[in-house]
Write an enzyme that holds these catalytic residues in place. Structure first.
Site, PDB file in Angstrom:
ATOM      1  CB  CYS A 187      -0.946   0.051   1.186  1.00 44.57           C
ATOM      2  SG  CYS A 187      -2.026  -1.355   1.372  1.00 44.57           S
ATOM      3  CE  LYS A 218      10.719 -11.759  -6.232  1.00 45.96           C
ATOM      4  NZ  LYS A 218      11.684 -12.141  -5.195  1.00 45.96           N
TER       5      LYS A 218
END
Length: 623
Positions: free
Chosen positions: A2, A618
């Site tokens: 966030c 990744k």
């Protein structure tokens, strides 16, 4: 996870930007934190106007393009990583309540939101979202209207006293066109100090294009910012001061928190990653509650075998978890490499619980293992760091690790968060099945809650480890030894060196030393040894000390990771890295960290890009 941005400027000044520009650009700067929706609220013409949208900031831009917002000098914005409620338009922030007069954005988790929601519902409040944020916003509105006599700062102070958990709240009100009020507890919030304008952000990335002067807030503090000033108070209303600092890095570096690489930043993120993964999973009586596990309790009680499937670092987290789950639950537990799992015709049935670990939630090998398990009738729990990814959608239930986005290819904080979440699952099953008494579970949870502070102590001593890594950058091979939970830590330490320093490294169970690996030991060979606690209930400590003596006698350079106060290793170690004392099953959360720091230091000394090592991605989305 966030991002939050707030901005207030002066009406009629000569700047060529408005709150919309500052806030949206700040949200873009915070995209690296990870998110699944975005929104903005502004104060203009005596009203609150807002737009919010699931998806990326680009989707919010498109929404604003369709329905433009008026020019404004006051605004707040948010990028959300879903926790309570899915990633939808309705659940996105801001949440606007009190007949459209109050807008709130929020980072964190409100642990007592269910209790507060019931209380407010009884007073006639209706909720349109599934979020804890709407509950916090409604509580703020209730207090503003009934107790604070229209004082937004006082209302925020009183609200902070009622909320439990971790949170940063930003609020604007239609009746106040000259201020933003914010509060924080165990969730970051920084003030950006400008000239005739001020800012708020979850970190300095949100406003670094506009000012390098910042003020850090402490826990349980409220700040009210205007265009010309800011005032800080404690939740009890007493005056407080923040910690001013100057930002020395540029906008690009700010995303890395001032560190030289994302990997280094993510190593430093680990106390928060463990803390956030624990957050919100205890009720007010201290009982472990995993609401996400939407599998019938009778089915969980009937489980007679657990199989953990994962790849790479996640598989080593699973190996650590196996020791704890078997010990606490007394259920046979296996750890399988996901890419091997379905090809050996595993024995699965409706009493088998498969636990799938993946940072990205998109690892194809793990997804294929999960699909095979479900075809055989097994129930699947996903432990994942990415909300909305494929793995949680295909599992029967999911536990999210709230580690935030992990940018560096080599995993660090996700590893510790996966161990933490796996431990929570094991404790929950033990609690549900009656294998552990409530006070035993509570004691273990207390130990887990102590880990973030202890991890930070290890990180605070990183300079010694970095120096060691720099000095050993020319090594041709490094070996790692461990026993019990220290064995998968040894494997993970070796993997980190392989991944980012391109250095030959191997991890071994220390008990295997005489069965072959000791032949590799020669003069000058660096060997890390993870030493178990001398306070353990068995003789593993003395056996590992004997291993150190054996390899030292053959010329090895011994690098020992041992607890504070463990003097038995002093005479046989060339280098000692001390970690805080902890119960045996908690040790991997501490002993892994020096190995990460060491690998990063070696790779950096060699001049390699630690964030993007060669040949690696990744997320491995092919088999």
């Amino acid at each position: 996870m966030c991002g939050i941005v707030g901005y207030i400027g002066q009406a009629g000044d000569s700047r060529d930007y408005f709150a919309l520009d500052v806030v949206v650009e700040g949200l873009r700067r915070l995209e690296y934190r990870g998110y699944d929706s975005a929104g903005i609220a502004i104060h203009a013409n005596g009203e609150i106007s807002y737009r919010k949208k699931a998806g990326k900031v680009a989707a919010l831009d498109a929404e604003i393009a369709k329905a433009p917002l008026p020019d404004s000098i006051l605004g707040i914005g948010h990028t959300r990583w879903a926790t309570h409620g899915g990633p939808t338009d309705v659940n996105a922030h801001p949440h606007v309540v009190s007949n459209g007069k109050l807008a709130v954005v929020h980072n964190g988790i409100i642990e007592n939101f269910a209790e507060l929601r019931s209380e407010l519902s009884a007073k006639g409040y209706n909720f349109v979202s599934d979020t804890d944020t709407e509950v916090a916003a409604s509580l703020l509105a209730e207090i503003y209207n009934t107790q604070a006599n229209g004082d937004l700062t006082l209302a925020m102070q009183l609200t902070g006293q009622r909320l439990e958990g971790a949170f940063t709240l930003l609020a604007i009100h239609a009746d106040h066109d000259d201020r933003i009020v914010a509060a924080r507890r165990n969730s970051p919030l920084v003030i950006g100090v400008g000239e005739g304008e001020n800012f708020l952000g979850s970190d300095v990335s949100g406003f670094i294009d506009y000012t390098r002067k910042a003020v850090e807030l402490a826990n349980d503090q409220v700040v009210t910012i205007t265009a010309d000033d800011y005032a800080i108070t404690n939740f009890d209303g007493s005056e407080a001061v923040g910690k001013p600092f100057d930002v020395e890095w540029d906008a690009a570096a700010a995303e890395k928190g001032g560190f030289g690489s994302f990997m280094e930043k993510e190593i430093h993120d680990q106390p928060a990653a463990v803390r956030d993964t624990l957050m919100g999973r205890l009720d007010e009586d201290g009982k472990l509650v995993l609401d996400e596990l939407r599998i019938d309790e009778a089915i969980l009680r009937s489980v007679d075998k657990i199989v953990i499937v994962a790849c790479g670092t996640a598989a080593y987290a699973g190996q650590v978890a196996r020791y704890a789950i078997e010990h606490w639950c007394r259920i046979p537990t296996e750890v399988e490499l996901a890419h091997e799992f379905r090809y050996r015709d595993p024995i699965l049935n409706e009493k088998t619980l498969v636990v799938a670990l993946s940072q990205s939630g998109e690892t194809m090998d793990t997804l294929m293992a999960v699909r095979h398990a479900r075809e055989q009738g097994a129930k699947v729990v996903a432990i994942c760091n990415t909300v909305g990814s494929t793995l949680p959608r295909e599992a029967d239930a999911s536990l999210y690790t709230y580690a935030g986005p992990e940018i560096a290819v080599a995993s660090t904080k996700a590893f510790l968060a996966q161990i933490t979440a796996s431990y929570l699952l094991g404790l929950y099953l033990a609690q549900l099945r009656g294998n552990k008494f409530a006070d035993e579970v509570s004691s273990i949870l207390d130990s887990l809650r102590e880990m973030p502070e202890k991890i930070q102590q290890v990180i605070d001593a990183e300079e010694q480890i970095k120096k060691l890594g720099q000095d050993m950058a020319d090594a041709k091979s490094v070996l790692f030894l461990g026993r019990h939970v220290g064995f998968p830590v040894a494997l993970e330490g070796a993997l980190k060196l392989k991944e980012i320093a391109y250095l030959h490294a191997e991890g071994f169970a220390a008990g295997e030393l005489k069965h072959g690996p000791i032949a590799l030991v020669e003069e000058g060979q660096p060997i890390f040894v993870i030493v178990p606690s001398p306070r353990g209930r068995d003789s593993l400590h003395s056996k590992v000390v004997s291993n150190i003596q054996e390899i030292r006698a053959r010329g090895a350079v011994t690098i020992v990771i041992a607890e504070e106060g463990d003097e038995a290793v002093n005479d046989y170690a060339n280098f000692i890295i001390r970690i805080p004392q902890a119960p045996t099953l908690m040790q991997p959360l501490l002993s892994t960290v020096p190995l990460q720091i060491f690998a990063c230091a070696v790779a950096t000394a060699k001049g390699y890009n630690v964030d993007q090592p060669r040949n690696l991605a990744k997320s491995v989305t092919v088999e």
